[in-house]
Design a protein around this motif. Structure first.
Motif, mmCIF file in Angstrom:
data_model
loop_
_atom_site.group_PDB
_atom_site.id
_atom_site.type_symbol
_atom_site.label_atom_id
_atom_site.label_comp_id
_atom_site.label_asym_id
_atom_site.label_seq_id
_atom_site.Cartn_x
_atom_site.Cartn_y
_atom_site.Cartn_z
ATOM 1 N N GLY A 152 19.849 1.605 -50.586
ATOM 2 C CA GLY A 152 19.360 1.332 -49.249
ATOM 3 C C GLY A 152 17.866 1.095 -49.232
ATOM 4 N N ASP A 153 17.328 1.003 -48.023
ATOM 5 C CA ASP A 153 15.889 0.782 -47.893
ATOM 6 C C ASP A 153 15.070 1.932 -48.478
ATOM 7 N N ASP A 154 15.681 3.105 -48.549
ATOM 8 C CA ASP A 154 14.977 4.248 -49.114
ATOM 9 C C ASP A 154 15.173 4.360 -50.618
ATOM 10 N N ASN A 155 15.772 3.316 -51.232
ATOM 11 C CA ASN A 155 16.000 3.276 -52.682
ATOM 12 C C ASN A 155 16.879 4.426 -53.160
ATOM 13 N N ARG A 156 17.850 4.780 -52.336
ATOM 14 C CA ARG A 156 18.804 5.826 -52.712
ATOM 15 C C ARG A 156 20.217 5.255 -52.710
ATOM 16 N N ALA A 157 21.035 5.765 -53.610
ATOM 17 C CA ALA A 157 22.440 5.374 -53.682
ATOM 18 C C ALA A 157 23.244 6.607 -54.081
ATOM 19 N N GLY A 158 24.569 6.476 -54.064
ATOM 20 C CA GLY A 158 25.416 7.607 -54.409
ATOM 21 C C GLY A 158 26.738 7.166 -54.987
ATOM 22 N N LEU A 159 27.598 8.162 -55.273
ATOM 23 C CA LEU A 159 28.946 7.914 -55.760
ATOM 24 C C LEU A 159 29.924 8.201 -54.641
ATOM 25 N N ASP A 160 30.940 7.371 -54.521
ATOM 26 C CA ASP A 160 31.896 7.498 -53.433
ATOM 27 C C ASP A 160 32.549 8.880 -53.446
ATOM 28 N N GLY A 161 32.409 9.601 -52.314
ATOM 29 C CA GLY A 161 33.031 10.912 -52.174
ATOM 30 C C GLY A 161 32.319 12.026 -52.911
ATOM 31 N N GLN A 162 31.120 11.788 -53.424
ATOM 32 C CA GLN A 162 30.390 12.788 -54.188
ATOM 33 C C GLN A 162 29.053 13.113 -53.521
ATOM 34 N N LEU A 163 28.479 14.248 -53.911
ATOM 35 C CA LEU A 163 27.213 14.709 -53.345
ATOM 36 C C LEU A 163 26.011 14.334 -54.208
ATOM 37 N N HIS A 164 26.238 13.748 -55.370
ATOM 38 C CA HIS A 164 25.130 13.376 -56.251
ATOM 39 C C HIS A 164 24.301 12.263 -55.621
ATOM 40 N N ARG A 165 22.993 12.282 -55.898
ATOM 41 C CA ARG A 165 22.088 11.277 -55.352
ATOM 42 C C ARG A 165 21.356 10.588 -56.488
ATOM 43 N N ILE A 166 21.334 9.267 -56.462
ATOM 44 C CA ILE A 166 20.621 8.489 -57.472
ATOM 45 C C ILE A 166 19.515 7.701 -56.764
ATOM 46 N N SER A 167 18.287 7.898 -57.201
ATOM 47 C CA SER A 167 17.131 7.237 -56.598
ATOM 48 C C SER A 167 16.512 6.278 -57.616
ATOM 49 N N ALA A 168 16.073 5.117 -57.127
ATOM 50 C CA ALA A 168 15.555 4.065 -58.000
ATOM 51 C C ALA A 168 14.037 3.990 -57.944
ATOM 52 N N ILE A 169 13.445 3.614 -59.082
ATOM 53 C CA ILE A 169 12.022 3.298 -59.166
ATOM 54 C C ILE A 169 11.914 1.810 -59.475
#
Length: 495
Positions: free
Chosen positions: A229-246
């Protein structure tokens, strides 16, 4: 009025005694007649006999002597016929003893009051410190009762299998060897060795120092993720893990930070007494201190009895995908397309879905503070998190509206001198900083990284803010979940 009447009676008795030496007060005559009757009925009694109770009694001394009781019947006609003789000096048994002598007899007999009364007085808190200690014990008992009468340890749920599936096999094996339970973040930067953070220590995922992260490694991971998204965050469907991009200047992804998401069941038990009422709660702490994890369990607790809505920026609270994660219970979720839309989504939630409780993760902008104030004014209970602590929040111009805001006012000379004398300052200050309004959040929970079982709770934010502005300390509850002793520990410290 009564004192004057008693004096008139005593003076009347004194005059009658002078005229007639055989004069005896009416009540004493009755008591003497009763004594004569008793002696005639029990001439050989070795114990003193109580004619009124018809039972023998031991000789009593001190103030434990059977007290005088009036007959309750007027003895003479006239305007003062409602006045009855109550003077203790008219009783023959007290003729020869003063009040001081009776007190002395009490002392010699060790008669200091009834034992239950004395013990209850001794148990009463006498100092402010003792009062706070008593309150702490009461809170501990309430927390224990709310947990069914026994201490319950938290249960940590984490789906690390889904996380390992998107990583190269060698990195996944290294994570398992290090220990998945304590891992907080995995850091991947192009041209550097991959590593993770475990219990505040860095561990490399490859023993080969020449093995560096490449573009292809990041591409393989990104293919398994939802869109950033605009905040450079993504995730896995149905999971609580957060992946952030640089990203670099050309918007190419050159690094990833993988935050391991966990659901800690029973985490909110440490504040279950606070959740029982309607106060709004703000969680403050640095990144990685556990704010989001606590917010999840609070949402689950409250959703059992209220209409709870989560305004979920980046889907971090309820996980990625269209279905909220089971860890939030019956809470409903509204997704936020981007950070700049969070305030408008809060207002939309308020207008369209009649929430009783609104949960927001990371309030960080002035518009969100205004939206929270609007929701609060309409009777919605607010649960939210933000970065920092109370004192740093008071210095943040955008966010200090969460605690009522600050305003500078000018006071008169008399008030300025009074404050100068009170604080002992050398300079007369006529401009004073005060709290501008009531706080949006009545209670604050301060968290520290690495101290997941120790929370500092400010139960009265308004009083705490006022104390800080006056240069004073304020009361803070330190609550600890002690797994070793199987107890909830509560103590008061100064903030």
């Amino acid at each position: 009025q009564n004192s004057g009447n008693e004096n008139e009676i005593n003076e009347s008795q004194t005059k009658q005694v002078r005229k007639n030496p055989d004069f005896t007060p009416v009540d004493d005559i009755e008591m003497q007649d009763a004594d004569v009757a008793c002696e005639s009925e029990h001439p050989d009694a070795s114990e003193e006999y109580d004619c009124r109770s018809k039972t023998p009694q031991q000789q009593q001394t001190g103030s434990t002597v059977v007290p005088y009781s009036a007959s309750g019947t007027p003895k003479q006609e006239g305007p003062n016929n409602s006045i009855i003789l109550h003077s203790i000096t008219a009783m023959s048994r007290y003729d020869a003893k003063s009040f001081e002598e009776l007190r002395l007899e009490d002392y010699l007999n060790d008669n200091k009051g009834t034992k239950p009364f004395v013990e209850s007085v001794n148990r009463m808190p006498r100092t402010p410190k003792e009062i706070l200690q008593q309150e702490c014990r009461a809170i501990e008992e309430r927390l224990l009762r709310s947990s069914g009468g026994e201490f319950k340890e938290v249960v940590v749920h984490q789906d690390t299998d889904s996380l390992l599936d998107i990583l190269p096999a060698e990195w996944g094996e290294s994570l398992e060897e290090i220990g998945l339970d304590g891992i907080s973040d995995v850091s991947l930067d192009i041209g550097r060795r991959p590593y993770c953070w475990h219990s505040k220590r860095r561990y490399y995922l490859s023993s080969d120092k020449e093995y560096l992260v490449e573009h292809d490694d990041l591409k393989e991971i990104i293919l398994n993720l939802q869109e950033f998204g605009d905040d450079n965050r993504a995730g896995l469907d149905g999971q609580l893990h957060r992946i952030s991009a640089i990203r670099d200047n050309q918007e190419l992804i050159i690094g990833l930070t993988i935050r391991v998401g966990r659901h800690v069941e029973g985490n909110a038990a440490l504040i279950r007494d606070l959740l029982a009422d309607d106060r709004s709660i703000l969680l403050l702490g640095e990144p990685g201190s556990g704010k989001t994890t606590i917010v999840r369990d609070i949402a689950k607790e409250l959703s059992d009895r209220a209409n709870v809505f989560i305004v979920d920026t980046s889907n971090e609270i309820a996980g990625d995908g269209g279905v909220p994660h089971p860890c939030v219970g019956m809470s409903r979720r509204m997704m936020v397309p981007s950070l700049r839309d969070q305030a408008s989504v809060m207002v939309e939630c308020l207008q369209n879905h009649t929430p009783e409780v609104m949960v927001i993760d990371e309030i960080g902008r002035g518009r969100e503070v205004e939206a929270a104030q609007t929701s609060k004014n309409r009777g919605v209970r607010m649960i939210a998190s933000a970065h920092g602590d109370l004192r740093s929040l008071m210095k943040n111009r955008e966010l200090r509206g969460l605690i009522g805001g600050l305003a500078t006012t000018t006071v008169g000379d008399m008030e300025a001198r009074r404050q100068q004398k009170k604080t002992g300052g050398e300079v007369l200050q006529k401009q004073v900083t005060q709290r501008a309004a009531a706080p949006i959040f009545e209670t604050i929970i301060e968290l520290r990284r690495g101290r997941l079982n120790e929370w500092h709770i400010i139960p009265d934010v308004a009083t705490a803010v006022d104390a800080v502005l006056k240069g004073k300390t304020y009361d803070v509850q330190k609550r600890i979940r002690c797994n070793e002793s199987q107890r909830y520990l509560v103590d008061y410290i100064h903030g």
